[in-house]
Design an enzyme around this catalytic site. Structure first.
Site, mmCIF file in Angstrom:
data_model
loop_
_atom_site.group_PDB
_atom_site.id
_atom_site.type_symbol
_atom_site.label_atom_id
_atom_site.label_comp_id
_atom_site.label_asym_id
_atom_site.label_seq_id
_atom_site.Cartn_x
_atom_site.Cartn_y
_atom_site.Cartn_z
ATOM 1 N N GLU A 134 0.853 -1.190 0.000
ATOM 2 C CA GLU A 134 0.000 0.000 0.000
ATOM 3 C C GLU A 134 0.890 1.242 0.000
ATOM 4 O OE1 GLU A 134 -2.379 -0.120 3.590
ATOM 5 O OE2 GLU A 134 -2.118 2.032 3.887
ATOM 6 N N HIS A 178 -3.002 -5.692 10.807
ATOM 7 C CA HIS A 178 -3.880 -6.730 10.253
ATOM 8 C C HIS A 178 -3.786 -8.051 11.018
ATOM 9 C CE1 HIS A 178 -3.397 -4.572 6.080
ATOM 10 N NE2 HIS A 178 -4.144 -3.881 6.920
ATOM 11 N N ASN A 180 -5.501 -5.754 2.267
ATOM 12 C CA ASN A 180 -6.113 -5.245 3.496
ATOM 13 C C ASN A 180 -7.400 -6.034 3.750
ATOM 14 O OD1 ASN A 180 -4.830 -3.346 1.593
ATOM 15 N ND2 ASN A 180 -4.648 -2.118 3.416
HETATM 16 P P1 FAE Z 1 -12.496 -5.272 14.943
HETATM 17 O O1 FAE Z 1 -12.879 -4.315 13.868
HETATM 18 O O2 FAE Z 1 -11.169 -5.118 15.596
HETATM 19 O O3 FAE Z 1 -13.644 -5.182 16.054
HETATM 20 C C1 FAE Z 1 -13.580 -5.854 17.281
HETATM 21 C C2 FAE Z 1 -14.389 -5.052 18.301
HETATM 22 O O4 FAE Z 1 -14.625 -5.865 19.448
HETATM 23 C C3 FAE Z 1 -13.670 -3.805 18.799
HETATM 24 O O5 FAE Z 1 -14.558 -2.706 18.754
HETATM 25 C C4 FAE Z 1 -13.268 -4.165 20.232
HETATM 26 O O6 FAE Z 1 -13.238 -3.033 21.098
HETATM 27 C C5 FAE Z 1 -14.364 -5.133 20.627
HETATM 28 N N1 FAE Z 1 -13.968 -6.123 21.641
HETATM 29 C C6 FAE Z 1 -12.879 -6.907 21.642
HETATM 30 N N2 FAE Z 1 -12.858 -7.728 22.717
HETATM 31 C C7 FAE Z 1 -14.017 -7.470 23.407
HETATM 32 C C8 FAE Z 1 -14.566 -7.991 24.620
HETATM 33 N N3 FAE Z 1 -13.953 -8.953 25.312
HETATM 34 N N4 FAE Z 1 -15.737 -7.475 25.053
HETATM 35 C C9 FAE Z 1 -16.363 -6.490 24.350
HETATM 36 N N5 FAE Z 1 -15.870 -5.955 23.210
HETATM 37 C C10 FAE Z 1 -14.705 -6.451 22.739
HETATM 38 O O7 FAE Z 1 -12.585 -6.776 14.456
HETATM 39 N N6 FAE Z 1 -8.126 -2.999 6.973
HETATM 40 C C11 FAE Z 1 -8.501 -2.780 5.710
HETATM 41 O O8 FAE Z 1 -9.136 -3.656 5.086
HETATM 42 N N7 FAE Z 1 -8.206 -1.601 5.070
HETATM 43 C C12 FAE Z 1 -7.471 -0.610 5.685
HETATM 44 O O9 FAE Z 1 -7.219 0.436 5.093
HETATM 45 C C13 FAE Z 1 -7.047 -0.838 7.021
HETATM 46 N N8 FAE Z 1 -6.294 0.091 7.676
HETATM 47 C C14 FAE Z 1 -6.027 -0.096 9.010
HETATM 48 C C15 FAE Z 1 -5.388 0.926 9.714
HETATM 49 C C16 FAE Z 1 -5.207 0.813 11.096
HETATM 50 C C17 FAE Z 1 -4.517 1.920 11.854
HETATM 51 C C18 FAE Z 1 -5.670 -0.351 11.773
HETATM 52 C C19 FAE Z 1 -5.510 -0.487 13.270
HETATM 53 C C20 FAE Z 1 -6.282 -1.368 11.070
HETATM 54 C C21 FAE Z 1 -6.463 -1.250 9.695
HETATM 55 N N9 FAE Z 1 -7.118 -2.241 8.966
HETATM 56 C C22 FAE Z 1 -7.442 -2.044 7.652
HETATM 57 C C23 FAE Z 1 -7.519 -3.515 9.596
HETATM 58 C C24 FAE Z 1 -9.021 -3.588 9.898
HETATM 59 O O10 FAE Z 1 -9.457 -2.437 10.581
HETATM 60 C C25 FAE Z 1 -9.290 -4.855 10.699
HETATM 61 O O11 FAE Z 1 -8.892 -5.963 9.916
HETATM 62 C C26 FAE Z 1 -10.752 -5.010 11.070
HETATM 63 O O12 FAE Z 1 -11.207 -3.929 11.851
HETATM 64 C C27 FAE Z 1 -10.986 -6.320 11.819
HETATM 65 O O13 FAE Z 1 -12.383 -6.521 11.934
HETATM 66 P P2 FAE Z 1 -12.967 -7.471 13.058
HETATM 67 O O14 FAE Z 1 -14.430 -7.537 12.901
HETATM 68 O O15 FAE Z 1 -12.197 -8.747 13.057
#
Ligand code: FAE
Length: 540
Positions: A393, A479, A517
């Site tokens: 990227e 990721h 991503n």
């Molecule tokens: P996620 O979105 O992490 O959601 C999990 C949720 O569960 C969170 O809100 C937590 O606070 C909550 N949680 C966790 N444990 C508990 C618990 N015990 N009790 C209650 N709540 C809880 O998971 N991906 C892309 O495709 N494109 C991008 O451009 C991209 N850029 C990124 C930039 C940054 C800075 C970061 C950090 C990540 C980036 N990602 C990107 C990765 C992407 O955001 C990530 O793969 C997804 O958010 C994961 O989705 P999930 O549903 O697995």
């Protein structure tokens, strides 16, 4: 599909606004008159976490008429602070930036080796967390919307051949014909106008990296995004308040970003069947004698103090806590005996998606511009190179002045995987990832960027990742993937082995790598799981 949800969206957005205005931690169409729940809250379905996997589960359960409770450990990001903004800026971060820290921990720690990036902050449930393990740290979003609040919005569908390699048991025709298109439509994916891209100062940094890649004979490709490019162009024209053009991204975007609270979660709340509790962290899961699930959750205040510990019961439990959150809950449940029938594969198959960040120094005549949009729109695509598959990227580095740095987040095909194990002394988990495993990603990124440097007679930047001489950031990932891999710890649809009516819908299903991503893949797989589960498991 999106049109049908308009009324729901409006109702859901209103519920989010009401909750924000009244400072409620219980959000739903009835939230304004929410009553205190009984000692054990029983809902037919509970969803843990409100990121991509959790949001898809909540919407589809709500649409199916199933009363659903979402438990999210982060806060609702909908209330303006004293500066009139919901999120703080990346250049002057305050308590809103990071999850209970006394100092920010930005991915780029230094500039010219100077400690000018990070700031002292007051501990608070801020939006970005950096979770530290022995040899790897992981950035994750915290709040209603999970990672969608902090990520770069790049909405990439993986190459079909690699998807099939990673998920041989999943019907690729169905994924590419139904679930990927549905995910993209629901997430509001759009693309930058190529003519504007070629002419605007805001993407000069990308064009400069494209030229450097072309000089090495490498292909670049446009990448879609969930940031509203119409809004971005109005920002550039001075008719809309700046967000992507004001350096906002990892600590949240105040405008323009179609984060999950504006898409899936608004629609879920609009069904009238979904309630979200914020600042509640699920700490354990067990089963009652009737086979239902019992969750324990700590409710915290803004200082992080636990103000209440509650129990919740449900028939159907959906885990969307992300690769780290879901895996930790399940490893703890298996190894402390609260869910002893979980498969030994729980905790295994974790990877970093091969992430490695690096910077190159351009020649003085190859400027990157003082003005840089924070939403990436292009990648160097060398994934088809069997000797060294990398998708890199082209990342922004908006500092408000010309610095001649090209920044990249390389996604390498690193085959290394690690396992989470329960740590009885802390009650948490440890991650068995080693520095040698990161070195594999670095080696692959280096091979590609050595080629680019050689073709352009340029060098790496040595000053961006701390006081030493670190060229490749090998100690963090954006990721995190795996830990409860589809078809190993679960069946082919995310049903957790050994635990009927327990499902995983998030990034822990992806076996450590997806080559691009990941959120479009996570969303599409969650759509596929929910369609199957609602058709087969929840029928009366
Ligand atoms: P996620 O979105 O992490 O959601 C999990 C949720 O569960 C969170 O809100 C937590 O606070 C909550 N949680 C966790 N444990 C508990 C618990 N015990 N009790 C209650 N709540 C809880 O998971 N991906 C892309 O495709 N494109 C991008 O451009 C991209 N850029 C990124 C930039 C940054 C800075 C970061 C950090 C990540 C980036 N990602 C990107 C990765 C992407 O955001 C990530 O793969 C997804 O958010 C994961 O989705 P999930 O549903 O697995």
């Amino acid at each position: 599909m999106t049109a049908k949800l308009t009324r729901r969206h409006i109702l859901g957005v209103a519920a989010l606004q009401t909750a924000a205005t009244l400072g409620l931690t219980r959000i739903g169409l009835q939230s304004a008159r929410a009553v205190e729940p009984a000692a054990v809250d029983n809902s037919p379905a509970i969803v843990v976490g409100s990121g991509y996997g959790g949001a898809v589960a909540a919407l589809r359960l709500g649409q199916a008429g199933i009363r659903t409770l979402v438990l999210e450990m982060g806060r609702l990001w909908n209330t303006a602070g004293p500066d009139g903004k919901v999120f703080c800026s990346t250049t002057a971060p305050d308590q809103r930036s990071m999850w209970f820290r006394t100092r920010t921990e930005a991915p780029l720690a230094t500039f010219l080796w100077l400690d000018v990036v990070n700031r002292a902050i007051t501990p608070y449930p801020g939006v970005l967390d950096r979770v530290h393990y022995d040899h790897m740290s992981v950035y994750v979003g915290r709040g209603v919307g999970g990672g969608s609040l902090v990520n770069g919005g790049m909405a990439v569908t993986p190459p079909r051949s690699y998807f099939t390699e990673q998920f041989p048991a999943v019907d690729a025709d169905e994924m590419y014909g139904t679930w990927f298109p549905r995910a993209r439509a629901m997430l509001g994916v759009n693309s930058v106008d190529p003519a504007w891209f070629e002419s605007t100062e805001w993407y000069r940094f990308t064009r400069t990296s494209r030229k450097a890649a072309a000089n090495a004979g490498l292909k670049t490709t446009f990448v879609p995004n969930v940031y509203d490019f119409g809004h971005m162009r109005r920002e550039a024209a001075g008719t809309a308040e700046k967000s992507a053009l004001a350096g906002e991204v990892i600590y949240g975007n105040n405008h323009g970003k179609r984060s999950l609270d504006q898409t899936y979660l608004a629609a879920a709340l609009g069904t009238g069947n979904v309630t979200i509790h914020t600042l509640e962290k699920v700490t354990s899961v067990t089963r009652a004698s009737d086979g239902s699930y019992v969750l324990t959750a700590d409710r915290i205040d803004d200082t992080g103090a636990v103000v209440e510990t509650r129990q919740y019961g449900c028939t159907y439990l959906f885990l969307g806590g992300g690769s780290l959150g879901t895996t930790e809950l399940l490893v703890r449940a298996r190894d402390t005996g609260t869910l002893p029938d979980l498969d030994p594969a729980v905790g295994a198959g974790w990877g970093t998606n091969g992430n490695t960040m690096l910077g190159r120094a351009n020649h003085l005549w190859d400027t990157v511009g003082a003005d840089q949009a924070t939403m990436p729109v292009m990648g160097i695509d060398d994934w088809a190179n069997a000797d060294n598959p990398v998708f890199a990227e082209i990342a922004p580095l908006p500092m408000g002045f010309e610095h001649w740095i090209s920044l990249y987040l390389a996604i390498t095909k690193n085959p290394e995987r690690a396992t989470f194990s329960y740590d009885a002394s802390s009650g948490g988990v440890r991650l068995g990832w080693t520095a040698a495993q990161s070195a594999v990603s670095v080696g692959m990124a280096k091979k590609l960027f050595d080629r680019i440097n050689a073709a352009n007679a340029t060098i790496y930047r040595h000053d961006l990742f701390g006081s030493g001489d670190k060229v490749f950031a090998d100690d963090f990932t954006y990721h995190p993937l795996g830990g409860c891999v589809l078809g190993r710890a679960t069946d082919a649809y995310g049903r957790v082995k050994g635990c009927p009516r327990l499902y995983v819908t998030d990034g822990s299903l992806v076996p450590g790598s997806i080559g691009v991503n990941p959120f479009v893949t996570i969303t599409a797989l969650a759509e596929r799981t929910m369609a199957r589960v609602l058709a087969e498991d929840t029928a009366p």
